[in-house]
Scaffold this motif. Structure first.
Motif, PDB file in Angstrom:
ATOM      1  N   ARG A  48     -12.847   3.105  20.985  1.00  0.00           N
ATOM      2  CA  ARG A  48     -13.951   2.197  21.106  1.00  0.00           C
ATOM      3  C   ARG A  48     -15.152   2.614  21.346  1.00  0.00           C
ATOM      4  NH1 ARG A  48     -13.497  -3.559  24.439  1.00  0.00           N
ATOM      5  NH2 ARG A  48     -15.389  -4.312  23.722  1.00  0.00           N
ATOM      6  N   GLY A  49     -15.452   3.760  22.338  1.00  0.00           N
ATOM      7  CA  GLY A  49     -16.564   4.153  22.695  1.00  0.00           C
ATOM      8  C   GLY A  49     -17.152   5.150  21.562  1.00  0.00           C
ATOM      9  N   LEU A  50     -16.497   5.806  20.682  1.00  0.00           N
ATOM     10  CA  LEU A  50     -16.876   6.504  19.647  1.00  0.00           C
ATOM     11  C   LEU A  50     -17.425   5.402  18.557  1.00  0.00           C
ATOM     12  CD1 LEU A  50     -13.863   9.350  19.415  1.00  0.00           C
ATOM     13  CD2 LEU A  50     -16.349   9.805  19.799  1.00  0.00           C
ATOM     14  N   ARG A  51     -16.471   4.325  18.327  1.00  0.00           N
ATOM     15  CA  ARG A  51     -17.192   3.394  17.452  1.00  0.00           C
ATOM     16  C   ARG A  51     -18.475   2.987  17.759  1.00  0.00           C
ATOM     17  NH1 ARG A  51     -14.596  -2.230  17.881  1.00  0.00           N
ATOM     18  NH2 ARG A  51     -16.136  -2.307  19.756  1.00  0.00           N
ATOM     19  N   ASP A  52     -18.511   2.530  19.046  1.00  0.00           N
ATOM     20  CA  ASP A  52     -19.843   1.915  19.460  1.00  0.00           C
ATOM     21  C   ASP A  52     -20.963   3.053  19.352  1.00  0.00           C
ATOM     22  OD1 ASP A  52     -18.491  -0.285  19.956  1.00  0.00           O
ATOM     23  OD2 ASP A  52     -18.187  -0.136  21.986  1.00  0.00           O
ATOM     24  N   ARG A  53     -20.656   4.144  19.851  1.00  0.00           N
ATOM     25  CA  ARG A  53     -21.819   5.272  19.431  1.00  0.00           C
ATOM     26  C   ARG A  53     -22.117   5.230  17.985  1.00  0.00           C
ATOM     27  NH1 ARG A  53     -23.609   9.659  22.367  1.00  0.00           N
ATOM     28  NH2 ARG A  53     -25.478  10.684  21.325  1.00  0.00           N
ATOM     29  N   ALA A  54     -21.390   5.355  17.113  1.00  0.00           N
ATOM     30  CA  ALA A  54     -21.492   5.446  15.791  1.00  0.00           C
ATOM     31  C   ALA A  54     -22.429   4.251  15.235  1.00  0.00           C
ATOM     32  CB  ALA A  54     -20.305   5.515  14.895  1.00  0.00           C
ATOM     33  N   ILE A  55     -22.035   2.932  15.846  1.00  0.00           N
ATOM     34  CA  ILE A  55     -22.762   1.747  15.533  1.00  0.00           C
ATOM     35  C   ILE A  55     -24.246   1.780  15.885  1.00  0.00           C
ATOM     36  CG2 ILE A  55     -23.005  -0.629  16.002  1.00  0.00           C
ATOM     37  CD1 ILE A  55     -20.089  -0.838  16.069  1.00  0.00           C
ATOM     38  N   LEU A  56     -24.347   2.476  17.035  1.00  0.00           N
ATOM     39  CA  LEU A  56     -26.121   2.459  17.605  1.00  0.00           C
ATOM     40  C   LEU A  56     -26.400   3.502  16.891  1.00  0.00           C
ATOM     41  CD1 LEU A  56     -25.121   2.396  21.609  1.00  0.00           C
ATOM     42  CD2 LEU A  56     -26.312   0.684  20.178  1.00  0.00           C
ATOM     43  N   GLU A  57     -26.048   4.317  16.551  1.00  0.00           N
ATOM     44  CA  GLU A  57     -26.717   5.556  15.876  1.00  0.00           C
ATOM     45  C   GLU A  57     -26.989   4.964  14.215  1.00  0.00           C
ATOM     46  OE1 GLU A  57     -27.949   8.330  16.854  1.00  0.00           O
ATOM     47  OE2 GLU A  57     -26.953   8.994  18.605  1.00  0.00           O
ATOM     48  N   LEU A  58     -26.258   4.479  13.846  1.00  0.00           N
ATOM     49  CA  LEU A  58     -26.464   3.928  12.500  1.00  0.00           C
ATOM     50  C   LEU A  58     -27.551   2.863  12.622  1.00  0.00           C
ATOM     51  CD1 LEU A  58     -23.101   3.433  10.494  1.00  0.00           C
ATOM     52  CD2 LEU A  58     -25.198   4.899   9.661  1.00  0.00           C
ATOM     53  N   LEU A  59     -27.496   1.881  13.184  1.00  0.00           N
ATOM     54  CA  LEU A  59     -28.408   0.745  13.445  1.00  0.00           C
ATOM     55  C   LEU A  59     -29.951   1.285  13.765  1.00  0.00           C
ATOM     56  CD1 LEU A  59     -26.543  -2.135  15.259  1.00  0.00           C
ATOM     57  CD2 LEU A  59     -27.145  -2.075  12.811  1.00  0.00           C
ATOM     58  N   TYR A  60     -29.752   2.429  14.817  1.00  0.00           N
ATOM     59  CA  TYR A  60     -31.086   2.886  15.107  1.00  0.00           C
ATOM     60  C   TYR A  60     -31.585   3.795  13.982  1.00  0.00           C
ATOM     61  CZ  TYR A  60     -34.500   5.841  17.303  1.00  0.00           C
ATOM     62  OH  TYR A  60     -35.703   6.408  17.886  1.00  0.00           O
ATOM     63  N   GLY A  61     -30.991   4.693  13.427  1.00  0.00           N
ATOM     64  CA  GLY A  61     -31.036   5.678  12.581  1.00  0.00           C
ATOM     65  C   GLY A  61     -31.606   5.146  11.052  1.00  0.00           C
ATOM     66  N   THR A  62     -30.999   4.267  10.670  1.00  0.00           N
ATOM     67  CA  THR A  62     -31.047   3.932   9.404  1.00  0.00           C
ATOM     68  C   THR A  62     -31.721   2.307   9.157  1.00  0.00           C
ATOM     69  OG1 THR A  62     -29.045   2.390   9.267  1.00  0.00           O
ATOM     70  CG2 THR A  62     -28.766   4.787   8.508  1.00  0.00           C
ATOM     71  N   GLY A  63     -31.721   1.606  10.253  1.00  0.00           N
ATOM     72  CA  GLY A  63     -32.699   0.404  10.039  1.00  0.00           C
ATOM     73  C   GLY A  63     -31.784  -0.628   9.267  1.00  0.00           C
ATOM     74  N   MET A  64     -30.479  -0.526   9.223  1.00  0.00           N
ATOM     75  CA  MET A  64     -29.671  -1.446   8.417  1.00  0.00           C
ATOM     76  C   MET A  64     -29.457  -2.624   9.018  1.00  0.00           C
ATOM     77  SD  MET A  64     -25.763  -0.278   8.455  1.00  0.00           S
ATOM     78  CE  MET A  64     -26.106   1.499   7.790  1.00  0.00           C
TER      79      MET A  64
END
Length: 230
Positions: free
Chosen positions: A137-153
């Motif tokens: 779950r933590g790995l998932r949440d980290r990936a979500i944060l990085e995607l939202l911040y890094g791509t602006g999707m």
């Protein structure tokens, strides 16, 4: 045209948003709610269930906006409802139900300007390190944060991602945006690393049937994550 027919036009309008313009269910529901409030106001204003759309002028719409203001609605909410009403009248003009759009003569209320709030780099780092990356779950949440911040999707674009949306070899991700339009977004190194770390353990603990799920981000049961869970 009576009130029942006006309701029929509202239903046809929302069907058009969903079936032709391919708006999301949330957006269609928002339009429907705005127009339902407008219809209720018209019944009270004209003191009758028999409403002729041709009798609705820009002054009537301004009275509707004033009624919303008296009820404590925010200016942002009022602006959205005015936009819904204008779009609805445009729809009726195209269907030859009325000759012109009275909403075009109504000025849009000005919204107060707000200065954007920016996070500094230490705050961003702190946010990224909040998830416990020793867990799936933590790995998932980290990936979500990085995607939202890094791509602006957008959030809806993120929860709709499938495995086929990812092209990690070319450092890109394909998202499906508003109106069903596809966009290709560049994937930064940190987002790619976070995704790879999550994908390795993505299916841990799933039931057997859910292993066929193509969703990138999932909840504990293996089903696609939903916006409120992010």
């Amino acid at each position: 045209m009576n009130a029942a027919t006006l309701k029929h036009e509202i239903r046809e309008f929302t069907k058009n948003l969903e079936g032709v313009k391919n708006y999301s269910p949330h957006t269609v529901a928002a339009y429907g709610g705005d127009l339902s409030q407008f219809h209720e106001f018209l019944v009270r204003h004209f003191s009758t269930e028999r409403i002729n759309p041709a009798e609705i002028d820009h002054l009537t719409i301004r009275l509707f906006l004033g009624d919303l203001l008296e009820k404590g609605k925010s200016r942002k909410s009022i602006v959205r409802k005015l936009s819904s009403v204008r779009s609805f009248f445009d729809f009726m003009v195209r269907r030859n139900v009325i000759a012109h759009n009275p909403g075009s003569n109504v000025l849009t209320p000005r919204l107060p300007r707000k200065l954007p709030v920016f996070l500094d780099e230490p705050s961003i780092d702190k946010m990224m390190n909040l998830p416990d990356t020793s867990t799936v779950r933590g790995l998932r949440d980290r990936a979500i944060l990085e995607l939202l911040y890094g791509t602006g999707m957008r959030l809806n674009e993120l929860v709709g991602l499938d495995l086929g949306s990812l092209d990690l070899g070319n450092n890109t991700v394909k998202v499906l945006g508003k109106g069903g339009k596809e966009r290709i977004l560049p994937l930064g190194m940190k987002a790619k690393q976070a995704l790879n770390a999550y994908l390795v353990r993505r299916t841990e603990g799933w039931a057997g049937t859910n292993r066929l799920n193509e969703a990138v981000f999932v909840i504990n049961s293996g089903k696609r994550i939903y916006a409120r869970a992010v």
